[in-house]
Design a protein around this motif. Sequence first.
Motif, mmCIF file in Angstrom:
data_model
loop_
_atom_site.group_PDB
_atom_site.id
_atom_site.type_symbol
_atom_site.label_atom_id
_atom_site.label_comp_id
_atom_site.label_asym_id
_atom_site.label_seq_id
_atom_site.Cartn_x
_atom_site.Cartn_y
_atom_site.Cartn_z
ATOM 1 N N UNK A 200 0.548 -1.491 -0.495
ATOM 2 C CA UNK A 200 0.141 -0.450 -0.264
ATOM 3 C C UNK A 200 0.855 1.506 0.060
ATOM 4 N N UNK A 201 2.321 1.633 0.501
ATOM 5 C CA UNK A 201 3.006 2.392 0.727
ATOM 6 C C UNK A 201 3.912 2.636 -1.566
ATOM 7 N N UNK A 202 3.725 1.484 -1.219
ATOM 8 C CA UNK A 202 4.696 1.635 -2.689
ATOM 9 C C UNK A 202 3.541 2.864 -3.720
ATOM 10 N N UNK A 203 4.897 3.510 -4.582
ATOM 11 C CA UNK A 203 3.659 3.808 -5.452
ATOM 12 C C UNK A 203 3.365 3.700 -6.649
ATOM 13 N N UNK A 204 2.427 4.530 -7.369
ATOM 14 C CA UNK A 204 1.480 4.057 -8.836
ATOM 15 C C UNK A 204 2.573 3.601 -9.506
ATOM 16 N N UNK A 205 2.290 2.580 -10.666
ATOM 17 C CA UNK A 205 3.148 2.197 -12.076
ATOM 18 C C UNK A 205 4.420 1.867 -11.517
ATOM 19 N N UNK A 206 4.786 1.913 -10.303
ATOM 20 C CA UNK A 206 6.317 1.701 -9.483
ATOM 21 C C UNK A 206 7.209 0.370 -10.016
ATOM 22 N N UNK A 207 6.277 -0.383 -10.981
ATOM 23 C CA UNK A 207 7.151 -1.755 -10.888
ATOM 24 C C UNK A 207 6.636 -2.916 -11.906
ATOM 25 N N UNK A 208 7.470 -3.518 -12.446
ATOM 26 C CA UNK A 208 6.983 -3.925 -13.932
ATOM 27 C C UNK A 208 6.867 -5.856 -13.837
ATOM 28 N N UNK A 209 7.279 -6.033 -11.974
ATOM 29 C CA UNK A 209 6.407 -7.854 -12.445
ATOM 30 C C UNK A 209 6.429 -7.384 -10.452
ATOM 31 N N UNK A 210 5.667 -8.355 -10.543
ATOM 32 C CA UNK A 210 5.076 -8.733 -8.908
ATOM 33 C C UNK A 210 5.316 -10.394 -8.824
ATOM 34 N N UNK A 211 6.047 -10.712 -7.879
ATOM 35 C CA UNK A 211 5.951 -12.475 -7.961
ATOM 36 C C UNK A 211 5.298 -12.332 -6.346
ATOM 37 N N UNK A 212 4.420 -12.452 -5.971
ATOM 38 C CA UNK A 212 3.694 -13.196 -4.542
ATOM 39 C C UNK A 212 3.853 -14.868 -4.046
ATOM 40 N N UNK A 213 4.652 -15.011 -2.889
ATOM 41 C CA UNK A 213 4.968 -15.944 -2.153
ATOM 42 C C UNK A 213 4.961 -16.063 -1.612
ATOM 43 N N UNK A 214 3.391 -15.396 -0.779
ATOM 44 C CA UNK A 214 2.994 -15.282 1.306
ATOM 45 C C UNK A 214 2.367 -16.306 1.332
ATOM 46 N N UNK A 215 3.770 -17.525 1.865
ATOM 47 C CA UNK A 215 3.274 -18.103 3.202
ATOM 48 C C UNK A 215 3.624 -18.557 4.381
ATOM 49 N N UNK A 216 3.048 -19.267 5.163
ATOM 50 C CA UNK A 216 3.725 -19.662 6.629
ATOM 51 C C UNK A 216 4.000 -20.400 6.423
ATOM 52 N N UNK B 230 2.022 -24.097 7.178
ATOM 53 C CA UNK B 230 1.665 -24.576 6.360
ATOM 54 C C UNK B 230 0.384 -24.574 5.716
ATOM 55 N N UNK B 231 0.426 -22.922 5.133
ATOM 56 C CA UNK B 231 -0.675 -22.933 4.251
ATOM 57 C C UNK B 231 0.280 -20.758 4.203
ATOM 58 N N UNK B 232 -0.831 -21.161 2.825
ATOM 59 C CA UNK B 232 -0.679 -19.466 1.778
ATOM 60 C C UNK B 232 -1.289 -18.118 2.853
ATOM 61 N N UNK B 233 -1.174 -17.610 2.566
ATOM 62 C CA UNK B 233 -1.472 -16.419 4.123
ATOM 63 C C UNK B 233 -2.744 -16.254 2.556
ATOM 64 N N UNK B 234 -3.786 -16.046 4.246
ATOM 65 C CA UNK B 234 -4.748 -15.582 3.193
ATOM 66 C C UNK B 234 -4.458 -14.380 2.520
ATOM 67 N N UNK B 235 -4.251 -13.344 2.983
ATOM 68 C CA UNK B 235 -3.767 -12.547 2.108
ATOM 69 C C UNK B 235 -3.875 -11.290 0.833
ATOM 70 N N UNK B 236 -2.433 -13.304 0.498
ATOM 71 C CA UNK B 236 -2.519 -12.888 -1.295
ATOM 72 C C UNK B 236 -3.714 -13.231 -1.817
ATOM 73 N N UNK B 237 -5.053 -13.993 -1.141
ATOM 74 C CA UNK B 237 -6.603 -14.124 -2.109
ATOM 75 C C UNK B 237 -7.073 -12.965 -1.903
ATOM 76 N N UNK B 238 -6.913 -12.184 -1.499
ATOM 77 C CA UNK B 238 -8.069 -11.340 -1.037
ATOM 78 C C UNK B 238 -7.747 -10.327 -2.500
ATOM 79 N N UNK B 239 -8.465 -9.485 -2.680
ATOM 80 C CA UNK B 239 -9.266 -9.476 -3.793
ATOM 81 C C UNK B 239 -8.811 -7.863 -4.307
ATOM 82 N N UNK B 240 -8.827 -6.964 -3.078
ATOM 83 C CA UNK B 240 -7.780 -5.699 -2.708
ATOM 84 C C UNK B 240 -6.158 -5.611 -3.088
ATOM 85 N N UNK B 241 -6.255 -7.058 -1.946
ATOM 86 C CA UNK B 241 -4.602 -7.511 -2.877
ATOM 87 C C UNK B 241 -4.298 -7.357 -4.426
ATOM 88 N N UNK B 242 -5.394 -8.028 -5.598
ATOM 89 C CA UNK B 242 -5.234 -7.793 -6.098
ATOM 90 C C UNK B 242 -5.146 -6.097 -6.970
#
Length: 247
Positions: free
Chosen positions: A128-144, A146-158
């Motif tokens: 949320x702190x990153x500027x608009x259009x500030x990166x070319x590629x995002x790789x999301x691999x958010x896990x604890x 034994x499971x994926x972080x629920x944050x990665x499955x939220x529409x707001x995250x997209x």
Amino acid sequence: MLNKGEIIHHTRDALGSILVVDYRKHRVLTFNSVFEQSKIDRRYPYLPVHEYNRAMMLPAVFANPRHVTILGLGGGVMAGAFHHLYPDCRIHAVELRQAVLDTAREFFDLPDSDRLEVTVADARDALEKLPDTSTDMILADLYNADRMSPAQAQRHFVDECARVLGSDGWLVLNYHRAPDVEGPYFRQLKKHFVVLLMFKSKSNNTVIYASKQHFQSVHPKDPILAELETQLPIDWRRLMTKVTRLE
């Protein structure tokens, strides 16, 4: 998992254990001795071992990013691979746990480079702190452990990922299973991205690729795949044959 390995490091923070296990050829980061969070070839630390990690590299076939954002550093497998593959690319990784970052630096040859910045923070807050259009590629691999972080499955995250990505940006998600392609998560992806692709790994992880721009498809014998293989030998040609397009 530990039957044939040697624990060479064990530490603990508020979120639990962090172990480093050595095998004959490989080194593994694990949080619970069951699931491998990261795995590297001890001779070539920049070379991803897990198939899903290798699959997360596939947008390199179509893009030449100037800036990559990695959410979930772990042992630094993706950071090391992108740092190796793109000599002019700047990489910003976000990791929740300082102890994981310390372990990646000490035991996983995380590049000590002015092209790699690591922020210790919750990925949602950092995004949320990153500027608009500030990166070319995002790789999301958010896990604890034994499971994926629920944050990665939220529409707001997209929404936030789409905001931060440039006009030709790529979002790459390591998903613990394939989301319902008719469900709200995919509808949200389709609001922001014009092409959606999927890769099913041997470990049943699903890698989802979302591109803001249409791109030229690649033939299995395209020279770009052979060229990438010389730079990072992960069997690009075979991986590409397992990618499916989602309508």
